[in-house]
Design a protein around this motif. Structure first.
Motif, PDB file in Angstrom:
ATOM      1  N   GLY A  33     -31.916  18.682 -20.168  1.00 14.60           N
ATOM      2  CA  GLY A  33     -30.749  19.260 -20.808  1.00 14.60           C
ATOM      3  C   GLY A  33     -30.068  18.276 -21.738  1.00 14.60           C
ATOM      4  O   GLY A  33     -29.675  18.614 -22.863  1.00 14.60           O
TER       5      GLY A  33
ATOM      6  N   ALA B  72     -25.083  27.466 -18.524  1.00 12.94           N
ATOM      7  CA  ALA B  72     -25.031  27.847 -19.933  1.00 12.94           C
ATOM      8  C   ALA B  72     -23.604  28.156 -20.372  1.00 12.94           C
ATOM      9  O   ALA B  72     -23.208  27.838 -21.500  1.00 12.94           O
ATOM     10  CB  ALA B  72     -25.934  29.053 -20.181  1.00 12.94           C
TER      11      ALA B  72
ATOM     12  N   GLY C  70     -22.041  25.094 -21.081  1.00 14.97           N
ATOM     13  CA  GLY C  70     -22.562  24.623 -22.358  1.00 14.97           C
ATOM     14  C   GLY C  70     -21.856  25.266 -23.532  1.00 14.97           C
ATOM     15  O   GLY C  70     -21.586  24.618 -24.553  1.00 14.97           O
TER      16      GLY C  70
ATOM     17  N   ILE D  98     -26.137  24.972 -25.507  1.00 14.87           N
ATOM     18  CA  ILE D  98     -26.226  26.049 -24.517  1.00 14.87           C
ATOM     19  C   ILE D  98     -27.505  25.919 -23.697  1.00 14.87           C
ATOM     20  O   ILE D  98     -27.490  26.076 -22.463  1.00 14.87           O
ATOM     21  CB  ILE D  98     -26.152  27.422 -25.214  1.00 14.87           C
ATOM     22  CG1 ILE D  98     -24.760  27.622 -25.820  1.00 14.87           C
ATOM     23  CG2 ILE D  98     -26.450  28.550 -24.224  1.00 14.87           C
ATOM     24  CD1 ILE D  98     -24.653  28.853 -26.703  1.00 14.87           C
ATOM     25  N   VAL D  99     -28.623  25.614 -24.351  1.00 14.77           N
ATOM     26  CA  VAL D  99     -29.876  25.371 -23.616  1.00 14.77           C
ATOM     27  C   VAL D  99     -29.707  24.165 -22.690  1.00 14.77           C
ATOM     28  O   VAL D  99     -30.190  24.158 -21.550  1.00 14.77           O
ATOM     29  CB  VAL D  99     -31.039  25.158 -24.597  1.00 14.77           C
ATOM     30  CG1 VAL D  99     -32.296  24.696 -23.851  1.00 14.77           C
ATOM     31  CG2 VAL D  99     -31.343  26.441 -25.350  1.00 14.77           C
TER      32      VAL D  99
ATOM     33  N   ALA E  90     -27.939  25.329 -19.656  1.00 15.88           N
ATOM     34  CA  ALA E  90     -28.812  26.156 -18.810  1.00 15.88           C
ATOM     35  C   ALA E  90     -29.788  25.298 -18.022  1.00 15.88           C
ATOM     36  O   ALA E  90     -30.036  25.538 -16.831  1.00 15.88           O
ATOM     37  CB  ALA E  90     -29.556  27.166 -19.676  1.00 15.88           C
TER      38      ALA E  90
END
Length: 433
Positions: free
Chosen positions: A71, A118, A121, A276-277, A280
């Motif tokens: 991440g 996420a 994020g 965002i990834v 997650a």
């Protein structure tokens, strides 16, 4: 300005004198390390350093750290520092447990954990990308927010469930696991039922052969499907970031965002996607802790693994392969101190001394760094002296071994590290530079 289509980058020829590991070199290095561990096992009698139990435990301990590090890699390759990985993991542990409990399906918990991370994020991206908040300040805020939300929701929801409480959840449904040999059972799929040849070879304690059998057995026995998913995310991330036009644009945002903007790349969009990834993936690491590693949610479950994951990003030079190696190293040292304590860690001192000696010779002969070689050589002698005059390692030092290993590797590798050029720098659309 219309967007310019970019094609996947061709394999670049490495600059002269710059070492690029290839698969044969990597496999040779792994074999050499296994030979060294085998010799250490025979000399010291610490058979657990290559046992299947240690390898299996190391794999389980490395997965959440590797996911958090992956991440961090996504985020930092787009130019956003993600100190908040720890907070995203905390949310992943809580939402992972909650999703599995309310549905009775651990895979629903995996999805819920990823979504929880996420969402964090998204908050980090809004603060850093849209409003230009300092990345470290935003990351610390995410950690505090994640800790507070998990604590509040636990007292609100888990305390009302049978077997739960203010700081922990009820037992979570088990995740399916697979293996090559052994007896089948509930949530356990076996490809070949019956005798386990790897176990037989491992028990013989032969030089190298038994050690190789122990490693292979640890990697192929009772492996959860979640672990397999996590391992597959490493080559998938490499392919997306280094072999696709999408990855080229994303990495350009972390290196030269103004240049990327001049080519029609929507820098804000790619930064948002990366962060965002990142959340997650960190959430998946947290979900692994609650669903697979412990089978329940507990307050403080992450134990700083988000920060260690960030350290593996630096150790791996912002590359997936090096990141995975760093996570595996930390998981291995952590597994040793948990299973055998001072005995195995004491045997590991001999391995460290020999590796430091090899590094000193390499620095002296190949790199002509006399001062660095002298310092490394003195360190090797000091570590070997500690090994020679002691029989075990104090318990206080043993618990610190994984962290000390990480610091040692980072210090030795610091001269070859290069972070993305625009990592952590503020960006505004239309800025001159």
């Amino acid at each position: 300005m219309s967007a310019v289509t970019t094609s996947p980058p061709a394999a670049a020829t490495p600059p002269a004198g710059k070492f690029r590991p290839t698969w044969p070199v990597v496999l040779l290095g792994v074999a050499g390390l296994l030979v060294l561990l085998s010799l250490t096992r025979i000399v010291t009698g610490a058979h657990d350093i290559t046992s299947s139990g240690t390898v299996s435990a190391a794999l389980g301990l490395a997965v959440p750290i590797g996911l958090a590090g992956l991440g961090g890699l996504w985020s930092e390759r787009s130019g956003v520092v993600n100190i908040g990985l720890e907070g995203m993991m905390i949310l992943g542990t809580w939402f992972g447990a909650w999703g599995a409990l309310i549905t009775g399906n651990p895979w629903a918990g995996v999805v819920a954990g990823a979504l929880g991370g996420a969402v964090a994020g998204v908050l980090h991206a809004i603060a850093t990308v849209t409003f230009g908040v300092d990345h470290v300040v935003s990351g610390v805020a995410i950690i505090l927010l994640g800790t507070g939300i998990a604590k509040y929701l636990s007292a609100l929801i888990f305390s009302t469930m049978k077997g739960g409480g203010d700081t922990q959840s009820p037992r979570i449904p088990g995740m399916q696991s697979v293996g090559l040999w052994g007896p089948a059972g509930d949530n356990k799929w076996i490809l070949f039922e019956g005798a386990d040849p790897l176990r037989t070879l491992e028990s013989q304690r032969w030089f190298f052969v038994s050690d190789l059998a122990g490693v292979l057995r640890g990697l192929t026995t009772n492996v959860s499907l979640f672990t397999i998913l996590a391992l597959l995310l490493v080559p998938l991330s490499f392919w997306l970031l280094w072999r696709t036009a999408f990855g080229l644009r994303l990495r350009a945002c972390g290196e030269r965002p103004v240049a990327a903007e001049s080519l029609g790349v929507n820098v804000y969009y790619y930064k948002y996607v990366a962060v965002i990834v990142s959340g997650a993936l960190a959430g998946l690491g947290g979900a692994f802790l609650s669903i697979v590693a412990a089978g329940t949610y507990r307050e403080g479950q992450t134990g700083g693994r988000g920060f260690i994951g960030l350290a593996t990003v630096i150790f791996g030079n912002w590359r997936p392969g090096g990141l995975a190696a760093g996570a595996g190293l930390f998981g291995y040292t952590d597994a040793l101190q948990l299973r055998q304590g001072g005995t195995s860690v004491h045997a590991l001192l001999l391995v460290v001394a020999l590796l430091l000696a090899a590094v000193a010779v390499y620095q002296l002969v190949r790199l002509s760094r006399n001062r660095a070689a002298l310092l490394t050589g003195v360190s090797a002698i000091a570590v070997f002296a500690v090994f020679a005059i002691t029989d075990t390692v104090p318990e206080q030092f043993t618990s610190f071994t994984p962290h000390l290993t990480t610091l040692l590797v980072l210090s030795l590798a610091s001269q070859r590290l290069r972070m993305p050029a625009a990592d952590g720098l503020p960006y505004r659309r239309g800025q001159a530079k």
